[in-house]
Write a protein that holds these residues in place. Structure first.
Motif, PDB file in Angstrom:
ATOM      1  N   ARG A  43       8.715   5.414  -3.494  1.00 16.13           N
ATOM      2  CA  ARG A  43       7.865   6.129  -2.546  1.00 16.13           C
ATOM      3  C   ARG A  43       6.469   5.516  -2.475  1.00 16.13           C
ATOM      4  O   ARG A  43       5.776   5.673  -1.472  1.00 16.13           O
ATOM      5  N   GLY A  44       6.062   4.810  -3.514  1.00 17.16           N
ATOM      6  CA  GLY A  44       4.744   4.176  -3.527  1.00 17.16           C
ATOM      7  C   GLY A  44       4.585   3.159  -2.403  1.00 17.16           C
ATOM      8  O   GLY A  44       3.655   3.270  -1.591  1.00 17.16           O
ATOM      9  N   PRO A  45       5.474   2.167  -2.312  1.00 15.32           N
ATOM     10  CA  PRO A  45       5.373   1.215  -1.206  1.00 15.32           C
ATOM     11  C   PRO A  45       5.511   1.874   0.177  1.00 15.32           C
ATOM     12  O   PRO A  45       4.852   1.453   1.128  1.00 15.32           O
ATOM     13  N   ALA A  46       6.330   2.905   0.285  1.00 14.94           N
ATOM     14  CA  ALA A  46       6.462   3.605   1.567  1.00 14.94           C
ATOM     15  C   ALA A  46       5.155   4.298   1.929  1.00 14.94           C
ATOM     16  O   ALA A  46       4.728   4.303   3.092  1.00 14.94           O
TER      17      ALA A  46
ATOM     18  N   LYS B 119       7.171  10.317  10.645  1.00 18.11           N
ATOM     19  CA  LYS B 119       7.558   9.273   9.709  1.00 18.11           C
ATOM     20  C   LYS B 119       7.323   9.792   8.292  1.00 18.11           C
ATOM     21  O   LYS B 119       6.423  10.608   8.072  1.00 18.11           O
ATOM     22  N   PRO B 120       8.101   9.302   7.337  1.00 21.19           N
ATOM     23  CA  PRO B 120       7.875   9.741   5.952  1.00 21.19           C
ATOM     24  C   PRO B 120       6.440   9.423   5.514  1.00 21.19           C
ATOM     25  O   PRO B 120       5.919   8.351   5.811  1.00 21.19           O
ATOM     26  N   HIS B 121       5.819  10.343   4.864  1.00 19.41           N
ATOM     27  CA  HIS B 121       4.484  10.172   4.278  1.00 19.41           C
ATOM     28  C   HIS B 121       3.367  10.023   5.311  1.00 19.41           C
ATOM     29  O   HIS B 121       2.256   9.633   4.961  1.00 19.41           O
ATOM     30  N   GLU B 122       3.628  10.327   6.568  1.00 17.34           N
ATOM     31  CA  GLU B 122       2.608  10.127   7.604  1.00 17.34           C
ATOM     32  C   GLU B 122       1.345  10.937   7.319  1.00 17.34           C
ATOM     33  O   GLU B 122       0.236  10.403   7.364  1.00 17.34           O
ATOM     34  N   ARG B 123       1.502  12.209   7.028  1.00 13.44           N
ATOM     35  CA  ARG B 123       0.325  13.056   6.777  1.00 13.44           C
ATOM     36  C   ARG B 123      -0.441  12.567   5.549  1.00 13.44           C
ATOM     37  O   ARG B 123      -1.665  12.429   5.583  1.00 13.44           O
ATOM     38  N   ALA B 124       0.266  12.284   4.467  1.00 12.57           N
ATOM     39  CA  ALA B 124      -0.397  11.793   3.257  1.00 12.57           C
ATOM     40  C   ALA B 124      -1.074  10.450   3.528  1.00 12.57           C
ATOM     41  O   ALA B 124      -2.172  10.202   3.023  1.00 12.57           O
ATOM     42  N   GLY B 125      -0.458   9.609   4.322  1.00 15.74           N
ATOM     43  CA  GLY B 125      -1.054   8.321   4.670  1.00 15.74           C
ATOM     44  C   GLY B 125      -2.383   8.496   5.378  1.00 15.74           C
ATOM     45  O   GLY B 125      -3.361   7.808   5.056  1.00 15.74           O
ATOM     46  N   PHE B 126      -2.448   9.424   6.319  1.00 12.07           N
ATOM     47  CA  PHE B 126      -3.707   9.677   7.025  1.00 12.07           C
ATOM     48  C   PHE B 126      -4.754  10.291   6.089  1.00 12.07           C
ATOM     49  O   PHE B 126      -5.939   9.958   6.169  1.00 12.07           O
ATOM     50  N   GLU B 127      -4.323  11.173   5.204  1.00 16.04           N
ATOM     51  CA  GLU B 127      -5.276  11.786   4.272  1.00 16.04           C
ATOM     52  C   GLU B 127      -5.825  10.750   3.292  1.00 16.04           C
ATOM     53  O   GLU B 127      -7.025  10.743   2.996  1.00 16.04           O
ATOM     54  N   LEU B 128      -4.962   9.879   2.796  1.00 16.36           N
ATOM     55  CA  LEU B 128      -5.430   8.824   1.895  1.00 16.36           C
ATOM     56  C   LEU B 128      -6.345   7.850   2.617  1.00 16.36           C
ATOM     57  O   LEU B 128      -7.358   7.404   2.064  1.00 16.36           O
ATOM     58  N   TYR B 129      -5.999   7.522   3.842  1.00 12.07           N
ATOM     59  CA  TYR B 129      -6.868   6.652   4.638  1.00 12.07           C
ATOM     60  C   TYR B 129      -8.233   7.317   4.815  1.00 12.07           C
ATOM     61  O   TYR B 129      -9.279   6.666   4.685  1.00 12.07           O
ATOM     62  N   GLY B 130      -8.240   8.608   5.071  1.00 17.12           N
ATOM     63  CA  GLY B 130      -9.497   9.346   5.202  1.00 17.12           C
ATOM     64  C   GLY B 130     -10.332   9.288   3.927  1.00 17.12           C
ATOM     65  O   GLY B 130     -11.560   9.166   3.980  1.00 17.12           O
ATOM     66  N   ALA B 131      -9.676   9.353   2.768  1.00 20.98           N
ATOM     67  CA  ALA B 131     -10.397   9.246   1.494  1.00 20.98           C
ATOM     68  C   ALA B 131     -11.017   7.858   1.348  1.00 20.98           C
ATOM     69  O   ALA B 131     -12.152   7.721   0.867  1.00 20.98           O
ATOM     70  N   ALA B 132     -10.292   6.828   1.774  1.00 22.22           N
ATOM     71  CA  ALA B 132     -10.822   5.461   1.706  1.00 22.22           C
ATOM     72  C   ALA B 132     -12.017   5.298   2.649  1.00 22.22           C
ATOM     73  O   ALA B 132     -13.023   4.678   2.290  1.00 22.22           O
ATOM     74  N   VAL B 133     -11.927   5.867   3.837  1.00 21.09           N
ATOM     75  CA  VAL B 133     -13.035   5.793   4.799  1.00 21.09           C
ATOM     76  C   VAL B 133     -14.253   6.519   4.237  1.00 21.09           C
ATOM     77  O   VAL B 133     -15.377   5.999   4.310  1.00 21.09           O
TER      78      VAL B 133
ATOM     79  N   GLY C 112      -2.012   9.554 -10.651  1.00 23.28           N
ATOM     80  CA  GLY C 112      -0.571   9.717 -10.552  1.00 23.28           C
ATOM     81  C   GLY C 112      -0.069   9.691  -9.118  1.00 23.28           C
ATOM     82  O   GLY C 112      -0.782  10.062  -8.180  1.00 23.28           O
ATOM     83  N   LEU C 113       1.168   9.274  -8.981  1.00 29.35           N
ATOM     84  CA  LEU C 113       1.765   9.186  -7.655  1.00 29.35           C
ATOM     85  C   LEU C 113       1.906  10.561  -7.004  1.00 29.35           C
ATOM     86  O   LEU C 113       1.779  10.682  -5.792  1.00 29.35           O
TER      87      LEU C 113
ATOM     88  N   LEU D  26      -0.623   1.596  -4.481  1.00 25.47           N
ATOM     89  CA  LEU D  26       0.633   2.199  -4.048  1.00 25.47           C
ATOM     90  C   LEU D  26       1.773   1.191  -4.008  1.00 25.47           C
ATOM     91  O   LEU D  26       2.895   1.489  -4.411  1.00 25.47           O
ATOM     92  N   ARG D  27       1.491   0.010  -3.517  1.00 20.69           N
ATOM     93  CA  ARG D  27       2.526  -1.016  -3.344  1.00 20.69           C
ATOM     94  C   ARG D  27       3.124  -1.448  -4.674  1.00 20.69           C
ATOM     95  O   ARG D  27       4.290  -1.818  -4.750  1.00 20.69           O
ATOM     96  N   THR D  28       2.327  -1.388  -5.729  1.00 19.00           N
ATOM     97  CA  THR D  28       2.807  -1.849  -7.034  1.00 19.00           C
ATOM     98  C   THR D  28       3.404  -0.726  -7.871  1.00 19.00           C
ATOM     99  O   THR D  28       3.773  -0.959  -9.027  1.00 19.00           O
TER     100      THR D  28
END
Length: 187
Positions: free
Chosen positions: A67-70, A10-24, A166-167, A60-62
């Protein structure tokens, strides 16, 4: 195309997991548990992870870039894929996992809405009230305790810090959460 679609990321899947890891990682700061008395339980940890993920998704959503919301969706997907996996590793039966994840999603959604409304209004006290209710499961009336106010102040600082990132860095899976007040190193 049918079979190959199963193996396409899926688009941005790897970045999504990395960002989630930063939040955790940000949510695992001992300061939250030792200094603020956040319960070191599954619920307490879920609430801290949820707070940090909600701040990240809000950023990201705002974003004006589509690509931010995605990417926000990819972070959300990563969080709940991890929740599903953790429940299974804890021994929750396959039939119950879906129901538990749905309840977690509903809890996260409600909390994220409350946090976002308070942050958008610049109202740290309203945020502290929501955090007292959700993190400490306290419904009492009156002003929020110092611990809830400190967590709200941290969340407001984190929201501002994320706004300044930055995005391009976020798309690369890099998010920097500020350390809690008085903590020298961020996780």
């Amino acid at each position: 195309m049918g079979l190959f679609a199963l193996f396409r990321r899926k688009p941005h899947e790897r970045a999504g997991f990395e960002l989630y890891g930063a939040a955790v990682a940000a949510a695992r700061q001992p300061w939250f548990f030792a200094r603020l008395g956040v319960p070191d339980t599954l619920d307490g940890r879920f609430d801290l992870v949820g707070l940090h993920v909600a701040l990240l998704i809000r950023r990201l959503r705002t974003d004006a870039d589509p690509r931010g919301p995605a990417l926000a969706q990819a972070v959300f997907d990563a969080m709940f894929a991890d929740m599903d996996l953790n429940l299974r590793e804890m021994g929750v039966g396959d039939l119950a996992v879906g129901k538990r994840v749905k309840r977690m999603w509903e809890a996260f959604h409600g909390r994220a809405q409350a946090y976002e409304a308070a942050i958008a209004a610049g109202d740290a006290t309203a945020l502290a009230v929501a955090l007292r209710r959700n993190v400490w499961r306290a419904e009492e009336a009156g002003p929020p305790p110092a611990e809830a106010l400190a967590l709200a102040a941290h969340a407001m600082r984190a929201a501002a810090a994320l706004e300044g990132q930055g995005l391009a860095a976020l798309l690369a899976g890099q998010a920097v959460f500020p350390p809690p007040e008085g903590v020298a190193d961020a996780a």
